[in-house]
Design a protein around this motif. Structure first.
Motif, mmCIF file in Angstrom:
data_model
loop_
_atom_site.group_PDB
_atom_site.id
_atom_site.type_symbol
_atom_site.label_atom_id
_atom_site.label_comp_id
_atom_site.label_asym_id
_atom_site.label_seq_id
_atom_site.Cartn_x
_atom_site.Cartn_y
_atom_site.Cartn_z
ATOM 1 N N TRP A 36 0.838 -1.206 0.000
ATOM 2 C CA TRP A 36 0.000 0.000 0.000
ATOM 3 C C TRP A 36 0.869 1.252 0.000
ATOM 4 O O TRP A 36 0.615 2.205 -0.718
ATOM 5 N N ARG A 37 1.937 1.224 0.823
ATOM 6 C CA ARG A 37 2.868 2.350 0.871
ATOM 7 C C ARG A 37 3.511 2.563 -0.498
ATOM 8 O O ARG A 37 3.588 3.702 -0.978
ATOM 9 N N ASN A 38 3.937 1.491 -1.147
ATOM 10 C CA ASN A 38 4.559 1.607 -2.465
ATOM 11 C C ASN A 38 3.581 2.164 -3.494
ATOM 12 O O ASN A 38 3.960 2.958 -4.361
ATOM 13 N N ASN A 44 2.994 9.506 -6.049
ATOM 14 C CA ASN A 44 3.734 10.716 -5.677
ATOM 15 C C ASN A 44 3.075 11.477 -4.527
ATOM 16 O O ASN A 44 3.115 12.703 -4.478
ATOM 17 N N LEU A 45 2.479 10.736 -3.588
ATOM 18 C CA LEU A 45 1.902 11.366 -2.408
ATOM 19 C C LEU A 45 3.014 11.732 -1.427
ATOM 20 O O LEU A 45 4.066 11.093 -1.396
ATOM 21 N N ALA A 46 2.770 12.737 -0.634
ATOM 22 C CA ALA A 46 3.750 13.175 0.353
ATOM 23 C C ALA A 46 3.955 12.102 1.415
ATOM 24 O O ALA A 46 3.009 11.415 1.808
ATOM 25 N N LEU A 47 5.191 11.975 1.880
ATOM 26 C CA LEU A 47 5.489 10.992 2.921
ATOM 27 C C LEU A 47 4.659 11.245 4.178
ATOM 28 O O LEU A 47 4.221 10.299 4.832
ATOM 29 N N SER A 48 4.429 12.510 4.501
ATOM 30 C CA SER A 48 3.625 12.814 5.689
ATOM 31 C C SER A 48 2.205 12.281 5.543
ATOM 32 O O SER A 48 1.622 11.770 6.506
#
Length: 79
Positions: A36-38, A44-48
């Motif tokens: 899901w994180r990948n 290109n979502l922000a890490l936050s």
């Protein structure tokens, strides 16, 4: 198809054949979160944003005291 038999962009198997998982539920859940994180990173979502979403999902899992495949609508109502 690639040489390994996968379509371009397909995810490969992350397990070694013939090896039993020590904590299969936890390991599958972590693999789901990694995927899901990948997927979110690929968008290109922000890490936050990703970290907040993951934190909420983990908090809900702790509240439910169950893994996602065991969740019922009742857990959401209680949350």
């Amino acid at each position: 198809m690639n040489v390994d038999g996968l379509a371009p962009g397909a995810a490969g198997l992350h397990l070694v054949g013939g090896v039993a998982l020590l904590r299969p539920e936890e390991q599958v859940f972590e693999a789901m979160l990694d995927g899901w994180r990948n997927q979110q990173l690929a968008r290109n979502l922000a890490l936050s944003t990703i970290e907040k979403r993951e934190g909420r999902l983990r908090a809900f899992g702790e509240h439910a005291e169950a893994f996602p495949w065991q969740w019922t609508p009742q857990y959401a109502d209680e949350w």
